[in-house]
Design an enzyme around this catalytic site. Structure first.
Site, PDB file in Angstrom:
ATOM      1  CB  CYS A 195      -0.883  -0.001   1.240  1.00 43.93           C
ATOM      2  SG  CYS A 195      -1.861   1.506   1.414  1.00 43.93           S
ATOM      3  CD  GLU A 229      -6.985   1.647  -3.668  1.00 41.78           C
ATOM      4  OE1 GLU A 229      -7.065   2.629  -2.912  1.00 41.78           O
ATOM      5  OE2 GLU A 229      -5.915   1.082  -3.915  1.00 41.78           O
ATOM      6  CG  HIS A 239      -7.139   3.023   1.442  1.00 42.19           C
ATOM      7  ND1 HIS A 239      -6.250   3.329   2.442  1.00 42.19           N
ATOM      8  CD2 HIS A 239      -6.427   2.324   0.519  1.00 42.19           C
ATOM      9  CE1 HIS A 239      -5.056   2.830   2.137  1.00 42.19           C
ATOM     10  NE2 HIS A 239      -5.136   2.214   0.972  1.00 42.19           N
TER      11      HIS A 239
HETATM   12 ZN    ZN Z   1      -3.621   1.277  -0.070  1.00 41.78          ZN
END
Ligand code: ZN
Length: 165
Positions: free
Chosen positions: A107, A150, A153
């Site tokens: 990441c 994602e 996130h």
């Molecule tokens: Zn990431």
């Protein structure tokens, strides 16, 4: 165009661990956030995806680099249709999951760390494209893994928050 700084853990933990708000079409500044996400992802050496909180914007938007996920998508994929090298996903939702796969993920916000994470092998997602049009797409491979990281996130979850395997 502007390449933004990518926020890193643990320094920016308070932002990276926050939950992002849904995008409202017509939000002033939305176009700029999308352009900045594209420019910032393209400026990385081998980043597959980038989510808005990683540049300090707590909105439910992420982008993926098309060349890295093309083989995981149907040729006529809605994801590949818009022009440009980057696919945009707003207010994404996983509406179906199938199977499981463990993959060593990295990441951009957690440098020098890789984590073996178990995810769904294929996902079907619903999202809005850059123009606000809803689309559906089924994907596997790296695309499915990237989409799941994602969306994590957007919920304030990082690769290090998954149970060690
Ligand atoms: Zn990431």
């Amino acid at each position: 165009m502007s390449v933004r700084q990518i926020l890193k853990y643990p320094e920016a933990a308070h932002i990276l661990k926050s939950r992002s708000e849904p995008v409202r079409l017509g939000d002033p500044g939305l176009g700029q956030v999308i352009e900045d996400l594209k420019d910032t992802l393209l400026a990385t050496e081998n980043g597959v995806g980038l989510a808005a909180p990683q540049i300090g914007v707590l909105k439910r938007i992420f982008v993926l680099r098309k060349e890295m996920i093309r083989k995981d998508l149907p040729k006529d994929s809605a994801v590949l249709k818009p022009k440009g090298e980057i696919a945009v996903f707003m207010n994404p939702k996983i509406i179906a999951r199938k199977g499981s796969i463990v993959f060593g993920e990295g990441c951009l916000s957690v440098p020098d760390r890789a984590a073996d994470i178990e995810r769904a092998k294929t996902v079907k997602i619903r999202a809005l494209d850059e123009t606000g049009m809803p689309f559906y797409e089924k994907m596997g491979g790296l695309a499915a893994i990237a989409v799941q990281q994602e969306i994590d996130h957007l919920d304030g979850i990082l690769i290090i928050d998954h149970p060690a395997r």
